[in-house]
Design a protein around this motif. Structure first.
Motif, PDB file in Angstrom:
ATOM      1  N   GLY A  37     -27.144 -28.286 -55.745  1.00  0.00           N
ATOM      2  CA  GLY A  37     -27.107 -29.517 -54.964  1.00  0.00           C
ATOM      3  C   GLY A  37     -26.194 -30.558 -55.572  1.00  0.00           C
ATOM      4  N   SER A  38     -26.205 -30.676 -56.885  1.00  0.00           N
ATOM      5  CA  SER A  38     -25.372 -31.680 -57.542  1.00  0.00           C
ATOM      6  C   SER A  38     -23.888 -31.333 -57.427  1.00  0.00           C
ATOM      7  N   GLN A  39     -23.557 -30.038 -57.452  1.00  0.00           N
ATOM      8  CA  GLN A  39     -22.157 -29.644 -57.299  1.00  0.00           C
ATOM      9  C   GLN A  39     -21.651 -29.945 -55.879  1.00  0.00           C
ATOM     10  N   PHE A  40     -22.474 -29.648 -54.878  1.00  0.00           N
ATOM     11  CA  PHE A  40     -22.087 -29.974 -53.503  1.00  0.00           C
ATOM     12  C   PHE A  40     -21.929 -31.487 -53.337  1.00  0.00           C
ATOM     13  N   ALA A  41     -22.849 -32.258 -53.900  1.00  0.00           N
ATOM     14  CA  ALA A  41     -22.770 -33.716 -53.813  1.00  0.00           C
ATOM     15  C   ALA A  41     -21.512 -34.228 -54.502  1.00  0.00           C
ATOM     16  N   ALA A  42     -21.179 -33.648 -55.644  1.00  0.00           N
ATOM     17  CA  ALA A  42     -19.971 -34.052 -56.360  1.00  0.00           C
ATOM     18  C   ALA A  42     -18.725 -33.769 -55.541  1.00  0.00           C
ATOM     19  N   PRO A  98     -36.248 -26.864 -59.021  1.00  0.00           N
ATOM     20  CA  PRO A  98     -35.724 -25.718 -59.769  1.00  0.00           C
ATOM     21  C   PRO A  98     -34.333 -26.028 -60.330  1.00  0.00           C
ATOM     22  N   ALA A  99     -34.086 -25.593 -61.552  1.00  0.00           N
ATOM     23  CA  ALA A  99     -32.832 -25.934 -62.229  1.00  0.00           C
ATOM     24  C   ALA A  99     -31.610 -25.480 -61.431  1.00  0.00           C
ATOM     25  N   LEU A 100     -31.684 -24.288 -60.848  1.00  0.00           N
ATOM     26  CA  LEU A 100     -30.551 -23.794 -60.078  1.00  0.00           C
ATOM     27  C   LEU A 100     -30.344 -24.598 -58.799  1.00  0.00           C
ATOM     28  N   ALA A 101     -31.417 -25.109 -58.234  1.00  0.00           N
ATOM     29  CA  ALA A 101     -31.294 -25.967 -57.058  1.00  0.00           C
ATOM     30  C   ALA A 101     -30.600 -27.270 -57.436  1.00  0.00           C
ATOM     31  N   GLY A 154     -19.302 -22.177 -61.844  1.00  0.00           N
ATOM     32  CA  GLY A 154     -20.320 -21.371 -61.176  1.00  0.00           C
ATOM     33  C   GLY A 154     -21.004 -20.366 -62.090  1.00  0.00           C
ATOM     34  N   ILE A 155     -20.242 -19.435 -62.631  1.00  0.00           N
ATOM     35  CA  ILE A 155     -20.814 -18.388 -63.483  1.00  0.00           C
ATOM     36  C   ILE A 155     -21.385 -18.991 -64.767  1.00  0.00           C
ATOM     37  N   ALA A 156     -20.661 -19.972 -65.351  1.00  0.00           N
ATOM     38  CA  ALA A 156     -21.122 -20.566 -66.611  1.00  0.00           C
ATOM     39  C   ALA A 156     -22.448 -21.285 -66.445  1.00  0.00           C
ATOM     40  N   TYR A 157     -22.614 -22.033 -65.349  1.00  0.00           N
ATOM     41  CA  TYR A 157     -23.893 -22.712 -65.120  1.00  0.00           C
ATOM     42  C   TYR A 157     -25.023 -21.695 -64.995  1.00  0.00           C
ATOM     43  N   ALA A 178     -19.653 -25.026 -56.643  1.00  0.00           N
ATOM     44  CA  ALA A 178     -20.811 -25.175 -55.765  1.00  0.00           C
ATOM     45  C   ALA A 178     -21.055 -23.902 -54.964  1.00  0.00           C
ATOM     46  N   LEU A 179     -19.983 -23.335 -54.433  1.00  0.00           N
ATOM     47  CA  LEU A 179     -20.118 -22.109 -53.638  1.00  0.00           C
ATOM     48  C   LEU A 179     -20.642 -20.963 -54.494  1.00  0.00           C
ATOM     49  N   ALA A 180     -20.095 -20.817 -55.703  1.00  0.00           N
ATOM     50  CA  ALA A 180     -20.520 -19.723 -56.584  1.00  0.00           C
ATOM     51  C   ALA A 180     -21.988 -19.869 -56.977  1.00  0.00           C
ATOM     52  N   ILE A 181     -22.384 -21.084 -57.361  1.00  0.00           N
ATOM     53  CA  ILE A 181     -23.782 -21.292 -57.762  1.00  0.00           C
ATOM     54  C   ILE A 181     -24.709 -21.128 -56.562  1.00  0.00           C
ATOM     55  N   TYR A 182     -24.278 -21.594 -55.382  1.00  0.00           N
ATOM     56  CA  TYR A 182     -25.098 -21.475 -54.178  1.00  0.00           C
ATOM     57  C   TYR A 182     -25.404 -20.003 -53.879  1.00  0.00           C
ATOM     58  N   LEU A 183     -24.385 -19.167 -53.940  1.00  0.00           N
ATOM     59  CA  LEU A 183     -24.592 -17.737 -53.649  1.00  0.00           C
ATOM     60  C   LEU A 183     -25.543 -17.112 -54.668  1.00  0.00           C
TER      61      LEU A 183
END
Length: 297
Positions: free
Chosen positions: A183-188, A176-179, A224-227, A44-49
């Protein structure tokens, strides 16, 4: 597909292929829930950044329900099931179960969206189950109740992916797909916290550097990077081409596990994987069977 995106596709398959091996390392030490919580949190942190660097707006309050359901269906539950499965079955088994996700996506398209199921897809579903049976029946490990449970857990994860993909199509089209990914990673991660918390004291006392590194790679790289790479492939090549990464993952997972964990690659594994991948290709329409394309339901 451009050369650059072909390289991304192979790199993505190699990254996601390592995830099953890494769960085999981390789960016995931290347990399935803490392993999954660490992976989701770091991811979640990696994708958020990354998303923030692209100027993505998340609209947390408006999209919270969508984030939660996708987070449960696409991360919290399936990642936990795979992390538990990792305690009982080899990496190749889990990667093969993962390859069933497109087939279950078609099933949920029928259930939730009313999309017709052709005889081809019904046949692909049955063929996929047969491939799993072959893999388990003549694979490199003895068939025990725990092995069967581990395989069923992996299949359950694929079912979750199928549901999450269909739900995303229904309710996240305007986000947006990245959103959605962030968001889904943080929720998880939030959903997993109560289940992971009891294992934290054990992690401090029994955690190893190898297991910590495995969780770190699972979160930052495999999630993170893979998504980010996957959504970039979707945006440039389309979902139908991006999803072909599914066909490369069992092979890369088997190779990584053979190199670092000494897991055997047997004829049973190769045959089982081949059958499941053929079934997935048929379900995706990459292999055409004349006369079976008419609707069955």
């Amino acid at each position: 597909m451009s050369t650059a995106n072909l390289i991304r596709l192979v790199a993505l398959a190699m990254i996601w292929g390592t995830s099953f091996m890494l769960m085999r390392i981390a789960s016995p030490v931290f347990g399935p829930f803490l392993t999954t919580f660490g992976r989701a949190s770091l991811g979640a942190l990696a994708i958020y950044l990354f998303a923030r660097s692209r100027g993505i707006e998340f609209e947390w309050k408006k999209n919270s329900k969508v984030y939660l359901i996708i987070g449960l269906g696409n991360t919290a539950v399936p990642f936990s099931l795979f992390a538990w499965s990792a305690l009982h079955v080899p990496s190749a088994y889990m990667a093969t179960m993962n390859s069933l996700a497109p087939i279950f996506t078609a099933v949920f398209g029928f259930i939730m969206l009313g999309e017709g199921l052709s005889w081809t897809r019904i046949g692909a579903f049955m063929m996929g189950l047969f491939g799993v049976a072959v893999l388990v029946g003549i694979g490199p490990i003895d068939v025990t109740p725990w092995v069967i449970a581990g395989v069923l857990a992996g299949m359950g994860a694929a079912v979750c992916y199928g549901f999450a993909a269909t739900y995303t199509r229904m309710y996240a089209k305007e986000i947006p797909a990245l959103a959605t990914a962030t968001g889904s990673q943080f929720a998880a991660a939030l959903a997993l916290l109560p289940f992971a918390a009891p294992s934290i004291p054990h992690a401090f006392s029994h955690g190893t550097a190898q297991a910590l590194l495995a969780v770190g790679i699972l979160g930052v790289v495999c999630t993170g990077i893979a998504y980010a790479m996957f959504f970039q492939l979707i945006s440039t090549e389309g979902a139908s081409k991006a999803v072909t990464v599914t066909f490369l993952i069992p092979a890369t997972a088997s190779i990584w596990a053979a190199i670092f964990l000494g897991e055997a690659i047997t004829h049973g594994i190769v045959i089982g994987i081949a059958i499941v991948l053929c079934a997935t290709a048929i379900s995706l329409g990459l292999i055409k069977i004349p006369g079976l394309s008419r609707k069955a339901a």
